[in-house]
Design a protein around this motif. Sequence first.
Motif, mmCIF file in Angstrom:
data_model
loop_
_atom_site.group_PDB
_atom_site.id
_atom_site.type_symbol
_atom_site.label_atom_id
_atom_site.label_comp_id
_atom_site.label_asym_id
_atom_site.label_seq_id
_atom_site.Cartn_x
_atom_site.Cartn_y
_atom_site.Cartn_z
ATOM 1 N N LEU A 85 0.819 -1.213 0.000
ATOM 2 C CA LEU A 85 0.000 0.000 0.000
ATOM 3 C C LEU A 85 0.856 1.268 0.000
ATOM 4 N N GLU A 86 2.101 1.157 0.408
ATOM 5 C CA GLU A 86 2.992 2.318 0.396
ATOM 6 C C GLU A 86 3.596 2.581 -0.979
ATOM 7 N N GLU A 87 3.453 1.635 -1.890
ATOM 8 C CA GLU A 87 3.993 1.806 -3.239
ATOM 9 C C GLU A 87 3.084 2.730 -4.048
ATOM 10 N N VAL A 137 -8.457 -6.267 0.149
ATOM 11 C CA VAL A 137 -7.594 -5.161 -0.290
ATOM 12 C C VAL A 137 -6.458 -5.683 -1.156
ATOM 13 N N ASN A 138 -5.913 -6.840 -0.827
ATOM 14 C CA ASN A 138 -4.865 -7.418 -1.680
ATOM 15 C C ASN A 138 -5.379 -7.610 -3.105
ATOM 16 N N ARG A 168 -3.055 5.070 0.413
ATOM 17 C CA ARG A 168 -2.728 5.727 1.693
ATOM 18 C C ARG A 168 -3.931 5.720 2.632
ATOM 19 N N GLU A 169 -5.105 6.031 2.088
ATOM 20 C CA GLU A 169 -6.317 6.039 2.911
ATOM 21 C C GLU A 169 -6.623 4.645 3.456
ATOM 22 N N THR A 170 -6.421 3.642 2.636
ATOM 23 C CA THR A 170 -6.665 2.260 3.052
ATOM 24 C C THR A 170 -5.683 1.851 4.140
#
Length: 168
Positions: free
Chosen positions: A55-57, A103-104, A117-119
């Motif tokens: 998620l940071e990518e 989410v994945n 970012r929100e997730t």
Amino acid sequence: REIFEKSEWPEKITGEMLRYFLLTTHYRAPVDFSDHALEEAKLALDGFYDLFKRLEEPSVQKDSDAQVVGIIDRTRELFCQAMDNDLNTAQALAVLQKLRGDVNKLVEQGLSTRKRRETLTAIVGLGQVVRLFGIDRWQFKRGPSRPTGLTVVITQLTDEQIADKVAE
């Protein structure tokens, strides 16, 4: 204390593993502790920390942006219901695990950087309710605090001996 002394992981990671393990059992139910159960907790946490890294990518794709909002809202609702249901932390963790899987899949389909970012903020925020996900991602994946038996053997061998062992 024995768990921390026996663990190959740093104290912070062992603490989070133990916390996760204990939260998987309702507080009124008996706790069936084993080393295997603690390793399962580590694997479950690995799944979350791997997702956090993803998620940071950055990403420009937005295919799943609309879907993720609904999934997060529904997860918050189910998480709160579980916690309001006699502090059912086991069910709350199951809700978080379902969110992780969903989410994945959405990351694979494409989430914008903003939604990623929100997730991430939403998942970590829910985890903080039960004091999870408080370790920096790079620290969580660093590895054991003590050398494993394999590491000790390798560090005591010469380069030639290592080459011989690899050749075997």
